[in-house]
Design an enzyme around this catalytic site. Structure first.
Site, short mmCIF file in Angstrom:
data_model
loop_
_atom_site.label_atom_id
_atom_site.label_comp_id
_atom_site.label_asym_id
_atom_site.label_seq_id
_atom_site.Cartn_x
_atom_site.Cartn_y
_atom_site.Cartn_z
N GLU A 22 2.22 16.36 -10.39
CA GLU A 22 3.40 15.51 -10.32
C GLU A 22 4.21 15.52 -11.62
O GLU A 22 5.01 14.63 -11.88
CB GLU A 22 2.98 14.08 -9.97
CG GLU A 22 2.25 13.98 -8.65
CD GLU A 22 1.66 12.61 -8.41
OE1 GLU A 22 2.44 11.67 -8.24
OE2 GLU A 22 0.43 12.48 -8.39
N SER A 151 2.15 11.13 -4.67
CA SER A 151 3.36 11.85 -4.27
C SER A 151 3.13 12.74 -3.05
O SER A 151 3.81 13.74 -2.86
CB SER A 151 3.91 12.69 -5.43
OG SER A 151 4.48 11.87 -6.41
N TYR A 215 11.51 13.81 -2.77
CA TYR A 215 12.27 14.16 -3.97
C TYR A 215 13.44 15.10 -3.71
O TYR A 215 13.96 15.70 -4.65
CB TYR A 215 11.32 14.76 -5.01
CG TYR A 215 10.22 13.78 -5.36
CD1 TYR A 215 10.52 12.58 -6.00
CD2 TYR A 215 8.90 14.03 -5.03
CE1 TYR A 215 9.54 11.66 -6.30
CE2 TYR A 215 7.90 13.12 -5.34
CZ TYR A 215 8.22 11.94 -5.97
OH TYR A 215 7.25 11.04 -6.27
N ARG A 254 3.38 -0.48 -6.48
CA ARG A 254 4.01 -0.32 -5.17
C ARG A 254 2.91 -0.14 -4.15
O ARG A 254 2.00 0.66 -4.35
CB ARG A 254 4.94 0.90 -5.17
CG ARG A 254 5.98 0.88 -4.04
CD ARG A 254 6.65 2.23 -3.86
NE ARG A 254 5.77 3.14 -3.15
CZ ARG A 254 5.50 4.38 -3.57
NH1 ARG A 254 6.00 4.85 -4.69
NH2 ARG A 254 4.69 5.15 -2.85
N ASP A 256 1.82 0.65 -0.15
CA ASP A 256 2.33 1.32 1.05
C ASP A 256 1.55 0.90 2.29
O ASP A 256 0.32 0.74 2.24
CB ASP A 256 2.24 2.84 0.89
CG ASP A 256 3.08 3.36 -0.26
OD1 ASP A 256 4.02 2.64 -0.68
OD2 ASP A 256 2.81 4.47 -0.74
N GLU A 269 -2.04 2.65 0.62
CA GLU A 269 -2.47 2.90 -0.75
C GLU A 269 -1.70 2.04 -1.74
O GLU A 269 -0.66 1.47 -1.42
CB GLU A 269 -2.33 4.37 -1.13
CG GLU A 269 -0.92 4.90 -1.10
CD GLU A 269 -0.88 6.38 -1.49
OE1 GLU A 269 -1.24 6.70 -2.63
OE2 GLU A 269 -0.48 7.20 -0.64
N ASN A 271 0.09 2.27 -5.55
CA ASN A 271 0.63 3.17 -6.57
C ASN A 271 0.82 2.37 -7.85
O ASN A 271 1.71 1.53 -7.94
CB ASN A 271 1.96 3.75 -6.12
CG ASN A 271 1.85 4.53 -4.83
OD1 ASN A 271 1.61 5.72 -4.84
ND2 ASN A 271 2.00 3.84 -3.70
N GLY A 275 6.96 6.16 -8.84
CA GLY A 275 8.11 6.91 -9.31
C GLY A 275 9.28 6.01 -9.67
O GLY A 275 9.50 4.97 -9.05
#
Length: 315
Positions: A22, A151, A215, A254, A256, A269, A271, A275
């Protein structure tokens, strides 16, 4: 230490790059974070090319903002080195970082806290169970993902015995997670100091939010705030806060989820260093609470500044 030294605002060292898959995303996050922080702070943008701290970080004058994704940045190793040197830093600590990068340990924590997790099993590339036993347990529509990547690196969605056999034969060494594919809506929640700040619905063009869709401009539609019923919004918000606490997170993260067709909220998950690019989800979540990008980044680093000042005052 004198009062003037205690009150001096530190420099913010933004660390980016790293050695994981990443890296390019991290470089983009680092540049964006540094530019935003320069509105209010003195900032050094430091690119990392190995699994080590850059030279010259001074705990008396510097706070670190890690903008590293995957590997060294998120597995607790970076955080351990920073703590050894007494350097204040933004984001989760050593243990939470280590747990959250490991999808298995994260699922165990949040399931114990009462959240619904996607049925799955852990396998090793060199000791794979029979394909039929996997299908009998989880069905033939599956998601295969590495235990310790972000990612969507290395994630494969598949259907049927032939695809499963093909994917399993191609797995690299290490632990992998095979999960039942849940049909539904992908929802992510930004969490700031333990409180959910907004929900974002992710709608990739082909139904799978992979690295390319994350991305590449125009490949994914985002709805923020997510268009869900108030009761569902509250449920997902509480679930995000529960996961944040269960994993020992601090400052920000974050979380999910998949909202199934039956409106059941499945945890995916955590994070810990999400990002922070133009396409990233945490900034979109923050707009639901009225934060622009500069305000968000200032909020992300604020607890670390408090820890810095407390440490300097007590030294």
């Amino acid at each position: 230490m004198g009062q003037d030294a205690i009150m001096t605002e530190p420099r913010i060292a933004v660390l980016c790059g790293g050695t994981s898959a990443e890296r390019e995303v991290s470089l983009a996050s680092g540049r964006a974070v540094a530019e935003a922080l320069r509105q209010n702070f003195k900032v050094d943008l430091l690119e990392i090319d190995c699994d080590a701290l850059p030279e010259g970080l001074n705990p008396e004058t510097t706070v670190v903002f890690p903008a590293l994704h995957g590997g060294f940045g998120e597995d607790g190793a970076l955080q351990h080195l920073l703590e050894e040197k007494g350097i204040s830093y933004a984001g989760c600590g050593v243990e939470a970082s280590r747990i959250c990068l490991n999808k298995i340990q994260t699922k165990e924590r949040v399931e114990k806290a009462g959240l619904l997790v996607v049925p799955g099993l852990t396998v090793a590339a060199d000791n794979m169970p029979p394909v039929q036993s996997i299908i009998e347990k989880l069905g033939s529509d599956l998601v295969v993902k590495p235990v310790g990547q972000g990612s969507s690196v290395g994630v494969t969605i598949l259907s049927g015995r032939e695809q499963l056999e093909s994917v399993l034969c191609g797995l690299e060494n290490g632990e992998w997670l095979i999960e039942k594919k849940i049909d539904g809506r992908e929802i992510t929640a930004g969490v700031l100091e333990g409180k959910t700040i907004g929900l974002v619905e992710v709608l990739p063009q082909n139904g799978f939010y992979d690295y390319k869709h994350k991305y590449t401009d125009g490949m994914t539609e985002y709805r923020f705030p997510a268009q869900v019923e108030p009761a569902v919004e509250n449920e997902i918000g509480r679930a995000a806060e529960t996961a944040f606490t269960a994993c020992g997170c601090r400052d920000f993260a974050r979380i999910d989820f998949i909202l199934s067709c039956e409106n059941r909220t499945f945890f995916l998950e955590v994070n810990t260093l999400p990002g922070l690019t133009a396409n990233s989800l945490l900034p979109k979540s923050a707009t639901c609470s009225g934060y622009d990008f500069t305000e968000l980044v200032s909020r992300l680093v604020a607890p670390a500044l408090v820890r810095f000042k407390l440490a300097r005052a007590s030294s």
